[in-house]
Design a protein around this motif. Structure first.
Motif, short mmCIF file in Angstrom:
data_model
loop_
_atom_site.label_atom_id
_atom_site.label_comp_id
_atom_site.label_asym_id
_atom_site.label_seq_id
_atom_site.Cartn_x
_atom_site.Cartn_y
_atom_site.Cartn_z
N GLU A 43 43.21 -0.83 94.27
CA GLU A 43 44.21 -0.34 93.30
C GLU A 43 44.59 1.11 93.58
OE1 GLU A 43 42.47 -1.22 89.53
OE2 GLU A 43 43.13 -3.30 89.57
N GLN A 95 47.00 1.01 96.40
CA GLN A 95 48.32 0.59 95.92
C GLN A 95 48.98 1.74 95.17
OE1 GLN A 95 47.64 -2.83 93.45
NE2 GLN A 95 48.26 -4.22 95.06
N SER A 142 56.94 -4.15 72.26
CA SER A 142 56.39 -5.47 71.89
C SER A 142 55.55 -6.04 73.03
CB SER A 142 57.48 -6.47 71.56
OG SER A 142 58.50 -5.88 70.85
N ARG A 149 49.89 -9.42 76.00
CA ARG A 149 49.15 -9.90 77.17
C ARG A 149 47.90 -10.62 76.69
NH1 ARG A 149 47.94 -12.26 81.55
NH2 ARG A 149 46.91 -11.15 83.25
N ARG A 183 47.03 -0.32 82.74
CA ARG A 183 47.09 -1.06 84.01
C ARG A 183 48.42 -1.79 84.17
NH1 ARG A 183 42.71 -1.97 86.86
NH2 ARG A 183 43.27 -4.14 87.30
N PHE A 209 49.05 -3.02 87.92
CA PHE A 209 47.89 -3.82 88.32
C PHE A 209 47.76 -5.08 87.48
CE2 PHE A 209 46.09 0.57 89.30
CZ PHE A 209 46.68 0.57 90.55
N GLN A 218 50.14 -7.84 84.78
CA GLN A 218 51.47 -8.22 84.34
C GLN A 218 51.41 -8.53 82.85
OE1 GLN A 218 54.18 -8.44 86.43
NE2 GLN A 218 52.99 -7.79 88.21
N HIS A 219 52.47 -8.21 82.13
CA HIS A 219 52.48 -8.58 80.72
C HIS A 219 53.11 -9.95 80.55
CE1 HIS A 219 55.80 -5.95 81.83
NE2 HIS A 219 56.57 -6.65 81.02
N ASP A 220 52.74 -10.60 79.44
CA ASP A 220 53.28 -11.93 79.16
C ASP A 220 54.68 -11.82 78.59
OD1 ASP A 220 50.91 -12.95 80.01
OD2 ASP A 220 50.02 -12.99 78.01
N SER A 221 54.85 -10.86 77.70
CA SER A 221 56.19 -10.64 77.15
C SER A 221 56.29 -9.20 76.69
CB SER A 221 56.43 -11.60 75.98
OG SER A 221 55.55 -11.28 74.92
N GLY A 222 57.52 -8.81 76.35
CA GLY A 222 57.76 -7.42 75.98
C GLY A 222 58.28 -6.65 77.18
N GLN A 223 58.37 -5.34 77.05
CA GLN A 223 58.95 -4.54 78.12
C GLN A 223 58.18 -3.24 78.32
OE1 GLN A 223 63.04 -4.35 76.51
NE2 GLN A 223 63.67 -4.77 78.60
N THR A 242 59.20 -3.77 85.26
CA THR A 242 58.42 -4.98 85.48
C THR A 242 58.49 -5.47 86.93
OG1 THR A 242 58.94 -5.58 83.23
CG2 THR A 242 58.00 -7.30 84.63
N MET A 269 64.35 -10.13 69.26
CA MET A 269 63.14 -10.13 70.06
C MET A 269 63.25 -11.09 71.23
SD MET A 269 61.25 -7.90 69.20
CE MET A 269 60.64 -7.60 70.82
N LEU A 293 64.98 -9.84 74.13
CA LEU A 293 64.22 -8.87 74.92
C LEU A 293 63.19 -9.56 75.80
CD1 LEU A 293 63.53 -5.88 72.54
CD2 LEU A 293 64.89 -5.92 74.63
N THR A 294 62.53 -10.55 75.25
CA THR A 294 61.41 -11.12 75.98
C THR A 294 61.85 -12.01 77.12
OG1 THR A 294 61.30 -12.81 74.30
CG2 THR A 294 59.70 -11.00 74.16
N ALA A 327 62.38 -10.37 80.48
CA ALA A 327 61.11 -9.86 80.99
C ALA A 327 60.29 -10.98 81.60
CB ALA A 327 60.32 -9.21 79.85
N ARG A 328 60.32 -12.11 80.94
CA ARG A 328 59.54 -13.23 81.45
C ARG A 328 60.08 -13.69 82.81
NH1 ARG A 328 57.38 -17.18 77.15
NH2 ARG A 328 55.81 -15.57 77.13
N HIS A 369 61.51 -11.84 85.00
CA HIS A 369 61.03 -10.86 85.96
C HIS A 369 59.62 -11.19 86.40
CE1 HIS A 369 64.03 -7.91 86.44
NE2 HIS A 369 64.12 -7.60 85.17
N ARG A 370 58.84 -11.45 85.37
CA ARG A 370 57.42 -11.63 85.62
C ARG A 370 57.18 -12.77 86.59
NH1 ARG A 370 53.47 -14.50 83.57
NH2 ARG A 370 54.74 -15.53 82.03
N ARG A 420 55.06 -12.17 89.92
CA ARG A 420 53.62 -12.39 89.88
C ARG A 420 53.16 -13.23 91.06
NH1 ARG A 420 50.32 -14.56 84.65
NH2 ARG A 420 50.40 -12.45 83.90
#
Lengths: 322, 361, 286
Positions: free
Chosen positions: A218, A221, B24, B27, B63, B68, B70-75, B84, C1, C4-5, C8-9, C11-12, C16
Motif C-alpha cells: 500500500e 501504491q 453518504s 461499506r 483507506r 485501498f 472501495q465503497h459500496d455506495s456514496g461518493q 472513485t 440519493m 448519487l449512488t 458511483a456503483r 464506477h466501482r 474493482r
C-alpha cells in the motif's frame, strides 16, 4: 511466531521466519536476573550437566567420523603397499581427477540446475497459494508440500520408474520411447529431483511471502508505484535473501541426495554420492581404500560453502521479514 | 506557502489545501457494516481528526480515500471531483501507516525518494529532495540508515517525510503514533501539528486516542458504528457534546440519577437548568465532568470518599452517594488533602450539567 | 440519493479488480498435473499386471520374504531414534535457556553442523571409525563396544546416524517451540507457586512444548522411515533397503510399497496437523 508451529516445517527455513536473533538477545539479557536460592554455582552446574549427554553424543557420533574422514583422506589405507596410516595426498589428488572429477561436476550441475528450476517454479506457486482467499487451498498445498518434500529417496524413484520409466504407464501410453525418451538420463533425473525440490521451495518461501507486509504494497501504491513497479522495486528485493537462501538450501539437498539416483539411474549419470558408495563397497583400485573418505571430504567442502552462503542470507531475511 | 518544500517538478501545483467530502459513504465487509452513510467535509488546510472506538469505520474511510478500499455506495470528492475511478497509485494523497511501513531494504533517503523514483525522477533530484524532506522532519543525519537501525519514532518521521515527498494535496495519517512510547508520542504529536500548519496541507488523522485528537486537531469528527456523531472544534466537543456517546468518549463523565422538573432536572434536591430538550420519556441521569464537581468537607454530607488518585496538580476523588452512585471529582491536591478516604463531603454540581441522558445503569 | 449512488456503483464495478487472476489458476493447474500424474500412474502401475488388473502386489506383501522383519526393524529403529533424540535435546535446550545461556551458541552450531556433512559422507566417516575396531583395538575392551554397535539384529550405529541426521530439523522445531513459550518466566512462576525444579519443568514447560515435541518426533519418524543411504551402505536391511531389493525382482510390489509409504507419511502429517490445530485453537481461546 507465537502461534502453533506450522504442521509441515520440513526445512530449517520454514521454522525460522521469526527473529531468532532478537529472541536470543532478550533471553541473554534476562538471564542474569537471579531468583537463585541454591547459589549460582549449583544452578550453573545443573544446566551444564543437562547439556552434557548431547555434547558427549555429538563428540562420539559426529566428531569421530569427521575426524576419520579428515585423517583418512590424507593417509594411506590398510591395503596400500606402504602400509596403513602414512601421510599422503594421493587420495585427495585422485578424488579430483578423471571419473571422480566428472562425477563432481555432474553433481554440481544437476544440483544447480534443479535448484534453479525449483526456485523459479516454486515462487509463483507459493505466491498463488499465499494470495488465494481459499483457506483450504493453502492448507492442502502446504500439507502436500510437506509430504512431497519428504518423499525423497526410494519411493520417489519407484514412482517415476512406474510413470516414465521404460515400462512406465505414461511412457507406454504416449509411446515416449519412440521419441527417444529415457528416464535414466540427466533430463530424467532433473524431472525426478524437481518433484521433491519444488515442494521444498514452496515450504521455504511461503513464510517469506507471508512476511511481505500489506503496508509495503500500500505504501508503494501510495507512492505512485504500479503493480509491476511494486514487484520490481519492493517485493523482489525484499524476497531476494529468502530466494537465494532457498536456492542454496535446495542445492544442498539435491547435492546430498543419494537414494533416488542410486535406485534409478544405474551408472548413466555419474554423481559424487554414488562414487562414494561405490568406493566404500571396495569398487576402487588397490591402494585407494581411503578414496571414499577423500570424496566425502570434497562433498563436505561443498556443503560447508553452501551453508556459509545460506546462513547469512537467512539471518538477513529474518531481520527484514520478522 | 512554505520555504522548506520547494517545488520539485518546477510546476507550481499547490501543496495541500484540497477539500475532501465524503457523501453518504457506505461499506460493508460481509455481515459487518464499517461505514453506514458517512457524511463529512474536510476543509482546505485543516487537520481533521477521525476519532472513535475500534471498528467505528474511521480507518475504512481513510483507506477508501487512499484507494485501498472501495465503497459500496456514496461518493468521495476531492475538490468537488469524484475520485472513485482513480486507482490508488494515481491518487494525490500521501499516507502514513500505523507502523512498519518503511521498505526494509531501503535506506531512509531511498524510502523518502521512492515515489520520485517511481515517477522516473533522476538520481540527483531524488537525493536533493530526500535531503530537504529529511531536514523537514529533523533527521538529516539519518539518510543512510536502514529502518531496522532506527527507533519507532524515527521510522514514523521517515514515513511522514515519504508521505510528503510527492507534495500531495491531502495527508492521511492512520494511527501513526499508536505503536510508539508515550514520550515519543507526545513529541511527535507536536511535530506533526507543526509541519501540518507550516505546509497548510489538508490532513485526516485517524485515532482512537481522544487526548491525541483534542490536542492536535482543528476539528474532531467522532464516529460510531460507521456514522458521524458530531464534528466540531475540540473545545466545543468537550464542552457541548451532542450526544451522550460523544460526551463519554471524550473526557471523563460521571452519571448521577435525576428527576424531571419542568424544563430542567432536579439532582440531589436542587434544580438545574438544561440546554436543549430533555429525552421524552424514561428515567434520567445527568452527566457531569470531574472538574465541574465541587466537594467540601462536611460530616453530614451525602458523599463518602471511597478512593483518591493523585494526578499531580489535581487529585481525583471518587465519592459514593447514598444510592451507591459513584461520582468522580477533581480537586486541587491541597484541597483534597482535607478529604481523606472514609470522610464525608457535601457535593455541589455545576449550574448546568453537560448533558441529560436516559438512564443506562 | 439514488441518483448519487448509481453512478458511483457503476464506477466501482469498472474499477474493482478488473484483472482476472488467471495466472493463479494456470500455475496451480500445471503444478497439480505435475504432482498428481506420477502418483496416479504409480497407483495404476501397481495393479496393472500383464494378465489384467490385480491386487497381488498388495495382498502378497505380508507373505513376502523379509517384509515383516525389515518393517519391525525400521519401526524399532524409529522409536529408539526419537527417544534418544528427545532425551538428548530437550534437557539440553531447556537447561540452556534456564541456566547456561553461554552454551546456547555452542548448541546452535553443533545442531546445525550435521547439515554440512551429507548422509553419504557421514556414513563413509562412520565406516572409517568402525574400521579402527579391528585395525587398532582388537585386544581392548573397546572392541566389544564396536561389535555391539554393529549388531545386525539392532544396529545401534544406525540409530547414531539417524539421530545426527535428524538433529538439525528437530533442534529447529524444538527451539521454535521454546522461543514461543518463554521458559524462564514459566519456570519462575511455577517456582513462585511452590513447585520444585523438576516439577516445574514436567508440569509447566513440557506441556507447553507438546506441539514442538510432536513436530520434532514426526520429522524424525519420517526421516527414519525413508532413510536408505546409511542403512544400505552399512549393509543392514531395514524397510527402505528391503523395498530396494524387492524392486530388482518385483517391480509392482516395490511401487505398491512406495505408495503405501507415501500414504503413511501423509497420514502422520495430517495427524500432526490436527494436533497442532487443536493446540492452536486452545491457545487462541484462552
Amino acid at each position: 511466531m507465537t502461534t502453533a508451529p506450522t504442521p509441515v516445517p520440513t526445512t530449517p527455513a520454514a521454522t525460522e521466519p521469526g527473529g531468532g536473533a532478537g529472541a536470543s538477545r532478550t533471553a541473554a539479557r534476562t538471564t542474569h536476573t537471579p531468583t537463585r536460592r541454591r547459589g549460582p554455582l549449583a544452578r550453573l552446574g545443573g544446566a551444564w550437566l543437562a547439556t552434557l549427554p548431547l555434547l558427549l553424543f555429538f563428540v562420539i557420533g559426529f566428531g569421530l567420523p569427521t575426524v576419520a574422514i579428515v585423517i583418512g583422506a590424507f593417509t594411506t589405507s590398510s591395503d596400500a603397499e606402504t602400509g596403513a596410516g602414512q601421510f599422503t595426498f594421493d587420495n585427495v589428488t585422485a578424488s579430483v581427477q578423471g571419473a571422480y572429477l566428472t562425477a563432481m561436476l555432474s553433481s554440481l550441475k544437476l544440483s544447480a540446475l534443479t535448484a534453479l528450476l525449483a526456485t523459479l517454479i516454486g515462487l509463483p506457486l507459493a505466491q498463488a497459494v499465499v494470495t488465494s482467499r481459499q483457506g483450504w487451498l493453502r492448507q492442502a498445498v502446504l500439507t502436500a508440500s510437506g509430504v512431497l518434500a519428504n518423499f525423497g529417496g526410494l519411493p520417489l524413484a519407484f514412482a517415476f520408474v512406474a510413470t516414465l520409466g521404460n515400462a512406465g504407464e505414461i511412457t507406454r501410453l504416449l509411446h515416449l520411447t519412440d521419441h527417444g525418451w529415457s528416464l535414466y538420463t540427466f533430463t530424467g533425473l532433473t524431472i525426478v529431483y524437481l518433484y521433491f525440490l519444488i515442494p521444498l521451495m514452496v515450504l521455504t518461501i511461503t513464510p517469506a511471502l507471508d512476511g511481505l507486509r500489506v503496508q509495503w504494497r500500500e505504501a508503494a501504491q501510495n507512492n505512485r508505484a504500479t503493480t509491476y513497479q511494486y514487484w520490481r522495486h519492493v517485493a523482489l528485493p525484499i524476497l531476494l535473501p529468502s530466494l537465494l537462501g532457498g536456492f542454496v538450501l535446495l542445492f544442498g539437498s539435491a547435492f546430498a541426495a543419494y537414494a533416488t539416483a542410486a535406485a534409478m539411474v544405474g551408472a548413466t549419470v555419474p554423481l559424487v554420492s554414488r562414487s562414494i558408495a561405490d568406493a566404500l563397497s571396495g569398487n576402487v583400485l588397490v591402494g585407494q581404500g581411503n578414496l571414499a573418505l577423500a570424496l566425502s571430504l570434497n562433498m563436505i567442502v561443498v556443503a560447508v560453502l553452501v551453508m556459509a552462503v545460506y546462513l547469512p542470507l537467512q539471518r538477513r531475511s529474518a531481520r527484514w521479514l520478522s | 506557502m512554505t520555504t522548506a518544500i520547494s517545488p520539485v517538478t518546477g510546476a507550481t501545483h499547490s501543496t495541500g489545501s484540497a477539500t475532501v467530502e465524503f457523501r453518504s459513504l457506505r461499506r460493508t465487509f460481509g455481515a459487518t457494516t464499517a461505514l453506514d452513510g458517512l457524511d463529512l467535509t474536510v476543509r482546505p488546510g485543516e487537520l481533521l481528526a477521525l476519532l472513535g472506538p475500534s471498528g467505528c469505520g474511521k480507518t475504512t474511510a481513510l483507506r477508501i480515500l487512499a484507494g485501498f478500499e472501495q465503497h459500496d455506495s456514496g461518493q468521495v470528492l476531492v475538490d468537488g471531483k469524484d475520485i472513485t475511478a482513480i486507482p490508488a497509485h494515481k491518487r494525490d494523497a500521501g499516507m502514513v501507516f500505523q507502523s512498519y511501513s518503511l521498505f526494509p531494504h531501503l535506506t531512509a533517503a531511498d524510502n523518502v525518494a521512492f515515489g520520485l523514483r517511481m515517477r522516473g525522477a533522476g538520481k540527483a533530484e531524488r537525493l536533493k529532495r530526500a535531503k530537504e524532506l529529511l531536514e523537514l522532519v529533523g533527521l538529516p543525519q539519518h539518510a543512510g540508515r536502514y529502518p531496522h537501525q532506527m527507533s519507532g519514532g524515527q521510522q514514523q518521521r521517515i514515513a511522514l517525510a515519504r508521505a510528503l515527498a510527492l507534495q500531495p494535496r491531502v495527508l492521511l495519517l492512520d494511527e501513526p503514533l499508536s505503536a510508539l512510547d508515550a514520550k515519543v508520542r507526545l513529541s511527535l504529536r507536536e511535530e506533526i501539528r507543526r509541519l501540518q500548519q507550516e505546509l497548510g496541507i489538508t490532513t485526516l488523522f485517524v485515532t482512537h486516542d481522544q487526548e491525541e485528537a483534542l490536542s492536535m486537531a482543528d476539528r474532531v469528527a467522532v464516529l460510531r458504528s460507521g456514522r458521524l456523531e458530531q464534528c466540531a472544534a475540540p473545545a466545543e466537543l468537550y464542552a457541548r457534546p451532542a450526544t451522550a456517546f460523544v460526551a463519554e468518549f471524550v473526557g471523563t463523565m460521571s452519571r448521577i440519577p435525576c428527576e424531571r422538573s419542568g424544563e430542567g432536572v432536579e439532582v440531589l434536591g436542587r434544580r438545574h437548568a438544561v440546554d436543549g430538550a430533555l429525552p421524552a420519556d424514561g428515567s434520567l441521569q445527568v452527566l457531569v465532568r470531574p472538574e465541574n464537581v465541587r466537594l467540601t468537607p462536611d460530616e453530614h454530607g451525602v458523599a463518602l470518599v471511597v478512593s483518591a488518585s493523585f494526578l499531580g496538580a489535581v487529585t481525583r476523588l471518587t465519592v459514593r452517594l447514598n444510592d451507591r452512585t459513584e461520582v468522580k471529582a477533581d480537586l486541587p491536591t491541597e484541597a483534597a488533602a482535607g478529604l481523606p478516604v472514609g470522610s464525608r463531603a457535601a457535593l455541589t454540581l455545576p449550574e448546568r450539567p453537560v448533558l441529560v441522558d436516559r438512564r443506562t445503569v | 440519493m439514488a441518483q448519487l449512488t448509481s453512478p458511483a456503483r457503476a464506477h466501482r464495478q469498472a474499477t474493482r479488480r478488473p484483472k482476472v487472476r488467471w495466472w493463479r489458476g494456470a500455475v496451480l493447474l500445471l503444478a497439480g498435473v505435475y504432482f498428481v500424474v506420477p502418483l496416479a500412474a504409480s497407483a495404476w502401475f501397481s495393479i496393472d499386471e500383464p494378465k489384467g488388473i490385480s491386487f497381488e502386489a498388495y495382498t502378497g506383501l505380508l507373505s513376502a520374504p523379509g517384509f515383516l522383519d525389515s518393517l519391525w526393524l525400521t519401526l524399532g529403529l524409529a522409536l529408539v531414534t526419537v527417544l534418544v533424540l528427545l532425551l538428548l535435546l530437550v534437557p539440553a535446550l531447556i537447561a540452556v535457556r534456564l541456566g547456561a545461556p553461554r552454551l546456547r551458541p555452542v548448541i546452535d552450531v553443533l545442531c546445525t553442523l550435521p547439515l554440512v556433512v551429507p548422509p553419504v559422507a557421514l556414513t563413509a566417516g562412520m565406516i572409517g571409525v568402525l574400521r579402527w575396531g579391528p585395525d587398532y583395538l582388537m585386544d581392548t575392551p573397546f572392541f566389544q563396544t564396536f561389535v555391539f554397535v554393529q549388531d545386525p539384529d539392532f544396529p545401534v550405529v544406525l540409530v547414531i546416524a539417524y539421530v545426527l541426521m535428524a538433529l538439525p530439523l528437530a533442534y529447529r522445531s524444538l527451539d521454535a517451540g521454546l522461543r514461543a513459550v518463554d521458559v524462564r518466566t514459566l519456570v519462575e512462576a511455577a517456582r513462585n507457586c511452590g513447585a520444585s525444579w523438576p516439577r516445574a519443568v514436567f508440569t509447566v514447560v513440557l506441556p507447553n512444548l507438546r506441539g514442538a515435541l510432536l513436530n520434532a518426533s514426526f520429522l524424525t519418524l519420517a526421516l527414519v522411515l525413508g532413510e536408505f543411504t546409511a542403512a544400505s551402505i552399512l549393509g543392514y536391511q531395514p524397510f527402505p533397503v528391503w523395498i530396494y531389493s524387492v524392486g530388482n525382482s518385483q517391480a509392482h510390489m516395490s511401487v505398491a510399497v512406495s505408495i503405501l509409504s507415501l500414504l503413511l507419511t501423509w497420514l502422520l502429517l495430517l495427524l500432526l496437523a490436527s494436533v497442532g490445530r487443536q493446540r492452536g485453537s486452545k491457545t487462541a481461546t484462552s
